[in-house]
Design an enzyme around this catalytic site. Structure first.
Site, PDB file in Angstrom:
ATOM      1  CG  HIS A   1       0.330   5.994  -0.641  1.00 30.02           C
ATOM      2  ND1 HIS A   1      -0.772   6.290  -1.410  1.00 30.02           N
ATOM      3  CD2 HIS A   1      -0.159   5.535   0.550  1.00 30.02           C
ATOM      4  CE1 HIS A   1      -1.877   6.018  -0.729  1.00 30.02           C
ATOM      5  NE2 HIS A   1      -1.526   5.557   0.461  1.00 30.02           N
TER       6      HIS A   1
ATOM      7  CG  HIS B   1      -1.890   1.089   1.307  1.00 31.51           C
ATOM      8  ND1 HIS B   1      -3.234   0.916   1.069  1.00 31.51           N
ATOM      9  CD2 HIS B   1      -1.734   2.412   1.600  1.00 31.51           C
ATOM     10  CE1 HIS B   1      -3.861   2.066   1.213  1.00 31.51           C
ATOM     11  NE2 HIS B   1      -2.972   2.996   1.543  1.00 31.51           N
ATOM     12  CD  GLU B   2       1.592   3.319   3.700  1.00 28.73           C
ATOM     13  OE1 GLU B   2       1.740   4.429   3.130  1.00 28.73           O
ATOM     14  OE2 GLU B   2       0.581   3.032   4.366  1.00 28.73           O
TER      15      GLU B   2
END
Length: 366
Positions: free
Chosen positions: A269, A265-266
């Site tokens: 980003h 997820h990160e």
């Protein structure tokens, strides 16, 4: 017939173990018979509870007296009520009555276990009184009478000490210090485990390795020093900052799989920031990267959604992505105005959801 056979099966080991206590063995057989009756009644439990006080001296050894008493009161009060609502009023459900009978059966099982372990502990204390009354270096003389047995702390005292240690209230300074030391040691262990799992994922997990390779192709290589394991006070499991890289909350991971999803997820980003130079104060930019991260990281796969008790026959993935993106956006002070997060997500959802870069498609099995 199968239930009745249990009485015979358990009778042999009970008779062997408690051959010197035939009356207690008989009480246990009554308890086991009560437990495995095909059509139990309150009278069966009444007989058992009438026999148990014959061995009142083992009450001080019982561990589950508080739980037992509450479970029995629950079952004895609610079972007749649910029966009346189900049979006579027609407004109840058979499952309610069934749940009460399950609690009733569980309390019987717990009672049998507690009786057996309490009697065994009492036998050990009688056989080895010097072990029970540990006097350190001063051994008890074989000619001297053994000191009287001290009863163990009751349920209330044990629970009080547990909550004192847990909350740190009403504890001596030395014990408070010990609690602080244990907390520090636990944090070190969490960080060590987090670092080990992070390194393992960066070496072996295909999605993480793929994302790291794509980041390097963009000219934004992510190394171990850019992914930090630190303890966190809030409930999040990770975060990304353009200045500080990725943070993994070492004390909030339930499994390696949980960390895998968080790290992926990160990394989405980080990929978006490197490729598009996002402005996180812009709600549309932030909404787009949150949509992509929720969709591509595995945060909305079917297993995680089932664990969250979210079910739908169609478009469950899209609903999850929207929900998770809105939650993340609401934590951004720039997008915390009422309705701002929902508006931003809805505005960019279609285009950002379709953008699966650097992947070819959404990997639902991740």
């Amino acid at each position: 017939m199968a239930f009745q056979l249990h009485t015979l099966i358990f009778a042999i080991p009970v008779a062997i173990r408690f051959q010197e206590r035939p009356l207690f063995a008989a009480v246990l057989i009554v308890a086991i018979t009560t437990l495995f009756k095909s059509y139990p009644s309150v009278a069966d439990m009444s007989l058992l509870l009438g026999l148990v006080p014959l061995y009142y001296e083992i009450f001080k050894y019982m561990r589950y007296a508080f739980v037992l008493s509450n479970a029995m009161v629950y079952a004895l009060v609610l079972a007749p009520l649910f029966w009346h609502l189900w049979i006579y009023q027609g407004s109840g459900n058979a499952n309610f009555f069934y749940a009460a009978t399950l609690v009733y059966a569980a309390s019987q099982i717990l009672l049998v276990i507690d009786l057996v372990q309490s009697m065994i502990r009492r036998d050990i204390d009688e056989a080895y009184p010097s072990e029970r009354n540990n006097l350190g270096d001063h051994a008890v003389s074989s000619n001297a009478p053994a000191p009287p047995l001290e009863p163990e702390a009751g349920t209330y005292d044990r629970m009080s000490r547990f909550f004192q240690r847990y909350t740190g209230m009403a504890l001596p300074a030395a014990q408070t210090l010990d609690k602080q030391t244990l907390t520090a040691e636990r944090r070190k262990a969490d960080i060590k485990k987090c670092v080990e799992n992070r390194d393992y994922l960066m070496r072996n997990n295909p999605i993480i390795v793929f994302m790291l390779d794509e980041m390097e192709k963009l000219g934004c290589p992510f190394k171990r020093e850019h992914i930090r394991c630190t303890p966190c006070d809030d409930l999040r499991s990770g975060g990304f900052s353009p200045d500080r890289g990725i943070q993994l909350c070492a004390n909030h991971f339930m499994s390696t799989s949980h960390m895998k999803v968080t790290l992926a997820h990160e990394l989405v980003h980080a990929y978006d920031h490197c490729r598009f130079n996002m402005d996180l104060s812009n709600c549309l930019h932030h909404a787009c990267t949150e949509i992509r991260a929720a969709s591509l990281s595995g945060d909305c796969n079917i297993i995680r959604e089932m664990n969250r008790r979210n079910y739908a026959l169609s478009k469950q993935h899209q609903a999850c992505v929207k929900r998770r993106a809105i939650l993340s956006l609401k934590a951004n002070p720039c997008c915390s105005a009422p309705g701002a997060a929902e508006e931003a997500v809805n505005k960019v959802f279609k285009s950002c959801f379709r953008d699966t870069r650097p992947f070819d498609e959404i990997y639902f099995g991740f």
